[in-house]
Design an enzyme around this catalytic site. Structure first.
Site, PDB file in Angstrom:
ATOM      1  N   LYS A 105     -30.192 -61.649 -40.676  1.00  0.00           N
ATOM      2  CA  LYS A 105     -29.685 -61.351 -39.350  1.00  0.00           C
ATOM      3  C   LYS A 105     -30.373 -60.138 -38.724  1.00  0.00           C
ATOM      4  CE  LYS A 105     -25.297 -62.379 -41.402  1.00  0.00           C
ATOM      5  NZ  LYS A 105     -23.989 -61.799 -41.788  1.00  0.00           N
ATOM      6  N   GLY A 106     -31.029 -59.345 -39.571  1.00  0.00           N
ATOM      7  CA  GLY A 106     -31.527 -58.036 -39.148  1.00  0.00           C
ATOM      8  C   GLY A 106     -32.419 -58.019 -37.926  1.00  0.00           C
ATOM      9  N   GLU A 132     -39.537 -59.298 -38.453  1.00  0.00           N
ATOM     10  CA  GLU A 132     -38.637 -58.712 -39.445  1.00  0.00           C
ATOM     11  C   GLU A 132     -38.132 -57.358 -38.937  1.00  0.00           C
ATOM     12  OE1 GLU A 132     -36.581 -58.882 -41.610  1.00  0.00           O
ATOM     13  OE2 GLU A 132     -37.351 -58.733 -43.649  1.00  0.00           O
ATOM     14  N   ASP A 133     -36.947 -56.945 -39.384  1.00  0.00           N
ATOM     15  CA  ASP A 133     -36.422 -55.654 -38.966  1.00  0.00           C
ATOM     16  C   ASP A 133     -37.087 -54.507 -39.724  1.00  0.00           C
ATOM     17  OD1 ASP A 133     -35.202 -56.413 -41.370  1.00  0.00           O
ATOM     18  OD2 ASP A 133     -33.172 -55.844 -40.765  1.00  0.00           O
ATOM     19  N   ASP A 187     -39.138 -53.149 -46.963  1.00  0.00           N
ATOM     20  CA  ASP A 187     -38.933 -52.132 -47.997  1.00  0.00           C
ATOM     21  C   ASP A 187     -39.822 -52.487 -49.192  1.00  0.00           C
ATOM     22  OD1 ASP A 187     -37.921 -50.058 -49.491  1.00  0.00           O
ATOM     23  OD2 ASP A 187     -35.995 -50.997 -49.895  1.00  0.00           O
ATOM     24  N   LYS A 192     -41.194 -49.247 -44.454  1.00  0.00           N
ATOM     25  CA  LYS A 192     -40.838 -48.182 -45.395  1.00  0.00           C
ATOM     26  C   LYS A 192     -41.794 -48.297 -46.574  1.00  0.00           C
ATOM     27  CE  LYS A 192     -35.964 -47.582 -45.821  1.00  0.00           C
ATOM     28  NZ  LYS A 192     -34.752 -47.850 -46.636  1.00  0.00           N
ATOM     29  N   PHE A 212     -31.935 -44.482 -45.601  1.00  0.00           N
ATOM     30  CA  PHE A 212     -31.270 -45.712 -45.183  1.00  0.00           C
ATOM     31  C   PHE A 212     -30.920 -45.611 -43.708  1.00  0.00           C
ATOM     32  CE2 PHE A 212     -28.490 -49.278 -44.983  1.00  0.00           C
ATOM     33  CZ  PHE A 212     -29.102 -50.167 -45.857  1.00  0.00           C
ATOM     34  N   ILE A 213     -31.518 -46.480 -42.916  1.00  0.00           N
ATOM     35  CA  ILE A 213     -31.289 -46.433 -41.470  1.00  0.00           C
ATOM     36  C   ILE A 213     -30.471 -47.644 -41.006  1.00  0.00           C
ATOM     37  CG2 ILE A 213     -33.278 -44.984 -40.915  1.00  0.00           C
ATOM     38  CD1 ILE A 213     -34.866 -47.455 -40.185  1.00  0.00           C
ATOM     39  N   ASP A 217     -28.104 -53.189 -40.713  1.00  0.00           N
ATOM     40  CA  ASP A 217     -26.718 -52.980 -41.134  1.00  0.00           C
ATOM     41  C   ASP A 217     -26.601 -52.154 -42.414  1.00  0.00           C
ATOM     42  OD1 ASP A 217     -27.786 -55.098 -42.866  1.00  0.00           O
ATOM     43  OD2 ASP A 217     -25.720 -55.262 -43.600  1.00  0.00           O
ATOM     44  N   ARG A 230     -24.775 -52.993 -36.860  1.00  0.00           N
ATOM     45  CA  ARG A 230     -25.873 -53.747 -36.226  1.00  0.00           C
ATOM     46  C   ARG A 230     -25.878 -53.579 -34.709  1.00  0.00           C
ATOM     47  NH1 ARG A 230     -28.041 -57.240 -40.192  1.00  0.00           N
ATOM     48  NH2 ARG A 230     -26.528 -58.151 -41.620  1.00  0.00           N
TER      49      ARG A 230
HETATM   50  P1  IMP Z   1     -37.354 -56.060 -49.042  1.00  0.00           P
HETATM   51  O1  IMP Z   1     -37.432 -57.462 -49.564  1.00  0.00           O
HETATM   52  O2  IMP Z   1     -37.074 -55.072 -50.114  1.00  0.00           O
HETATM   53  O3  IMP Z   1     -38.582 -55.679 -48.235  1.00  0.00           O
HETATM   54  O4  IMP Z   1     -36.069 -56.028 -48.145  1.00  0.00           O
HETATM   55  C1  IMP Z   1     -36.081 -55.858 -46.789  1.00  0.00           C
HETATM   56  C2  IMP Z   1     -34.662 -56.034 -46.304  1.00  0.00           C
HETATM   57  O5  IMP Z   1     -33.801 -55.048 -46.896  1.00  0.00           O
HETATM   58  C3  IMP Z   1     -34.590 -55.808 -44.815  1.00  0.00           C
HETATM   59  O6  IMP Z   1     -34.792 -56.999 -44.087  1.00  0.00           O
HETATM   60  C4  IMP Z   1     -33.194 -55.259 -44.653  1.00  0.00           C
HETATM   61  O7  IMP Z   1     -32.262 -56.314 -44.566  1.00  0.00           O
HETATM   62  C5  IMP Z   1     -32.930 -54.503 -45.935  1.00  0.00           C
HETATM   63  N1  IMP Z   1     -33.217 -53.059 -45.779  1.00  0.00           N
HETATM   64  C6  IMP Z   1     -34.178 -52.328 -46.384  1.00  0.00           C
HETATM   65  N2  IMP Z   1     -34.121 -51.032 -46.014  1.00  0.00           N
HETATM   66  C7  IMP Z   1     -33.101 -50.941 -45.130  1.00  0.00           C
HETATM   67  C8  IMP Z   1     -32.543 -49.839 -44.360  1.00  0.00           C
HETATM   68  O8  IMP Z   1     -32.970 -48.674 -44.401  1.00  0.00           O
HETATM   69  N3  IMP Z   1     -31.489 -50.164 -43.563  1.00  0.00           N
HETATM   70  C9  IMP Z   1     -30.987 -51.421 -43.456  1.00  0.00           C
HETATM   71  N4  IMP Z   1     -31.471 -52.469 -44.152  1.00  0.00           N
HETATM   72  C10 IMP Z   1     -32.522 -52.231 -44.985  1.00  0.00           C
HETATM   73 MG    MG Z   2     -33.193 -58.211 -43.345  1.00  0.00          MG
END
Ligand code: IMP
Ligand code: MG
Length: 177
Positions: A42-43, A97-98, A101, A129, A150-151, A157, A163
């Site tokens: 949903k991000g 993508e939002d 990470d 990030k 964490f933002i 969210d 959100r």
């Molecule tokens: P990844 O697979 O570890 O890259 O996960 C990315 C997902 O983790 C993003 O689409 C977010 O849903 C969540 N996420 C990672 N960091 C944050 C943050 O700082 N705030 C909110 N959601 C985050």
């Molecule tokens: Mg996400």
């Protein structure tokens, strides 16, 4: 400001400038291409709604709902609970993508789209990030690089809350400690 937000990290005006700049780059690169924009829910919903209205080209939109979980041998797995409904075969795809990470979700989704015979797959993320990165993903379009905090807000969210904030804030650690 509410006391569960430590600081405003990206203001509404700064977000608008970032979105405008990303839209300009995408418009230039995708001119005359028939592309599909795919949002990861949903991000990305708030970001994508703003971004798509700033891109003055013809393109179609679709969504994927994906979530990651810890599988056997503590390896990270990604589950798709809603897949694209459009045929992306032979199309240029732009994933929205939002925040990236570890990059795990995006690595999986990129492969998933390429397996459907997309012609190209590029990634546009509002936030990156890089400190958390373990997977090999390099987004083509990055709104802002962020530190390892964490933002929340503007689609992002914590436990499904925040959100709807129009800005992006750093969550006060008292919320999760
Ligand atoms: P990844 O697979 O570890 O890259 O996960 C990315 C997902 O983790 C993003 O689409 C977010 O849903 C969540 N996420 C990672 N960091 C944050 C943050 O700082 N705030 C909110 N959601 C985050
Ligand atoms: Mg996400």
């Amino acid at each position: 400001m509410r006391d569960d937000i430590k600081t405003v990290f990206v203001s509404e005006i700064e977000i608008e400038n970032i979105v405008n700049s990303l839209a300009k780059q995408i418009e230039k690169d995708y001119n005359c291409k028939e592309f599909v924009m795919i949002g990861l829910l949903k991000g990305s919903m708030v970001f994508m709604a703003d971004l798509m209205r700033k891109i003055h080209l013809d393109f179609s939109v679709d969504f994927i709902v994906a979530s990651s979980y810890i599988g056997a041998q503590s390896s990270k797995k990604v589950n798709i609970s809603k897949d694209v409904s459009l045929d992306v075969g032979g199309k240029d795809v732009l994933i929205v993508e939002d925040i990236i990470d570890t990059g795990n979700t995006l690595e999986f989704i990129t492969k998933h789209i390429l397996d459907k015979n997309a012609r190209s797959v590029k990634v546009c993320t509002l936030f990156d990030k890089p400190a958390g990165r373990t997977a090999n993903v390099k987004p083509e379009y990055i709104g802002k690089t962020v530190p390892n905090e964490f933002i929340v807000g503007y689609g992002l969210d914590y436990n499904e809350i925040y959100r709807n904030l129009p800005y992006v804030g750093i969550l006060d650690p008292s919320v999760y400690s």
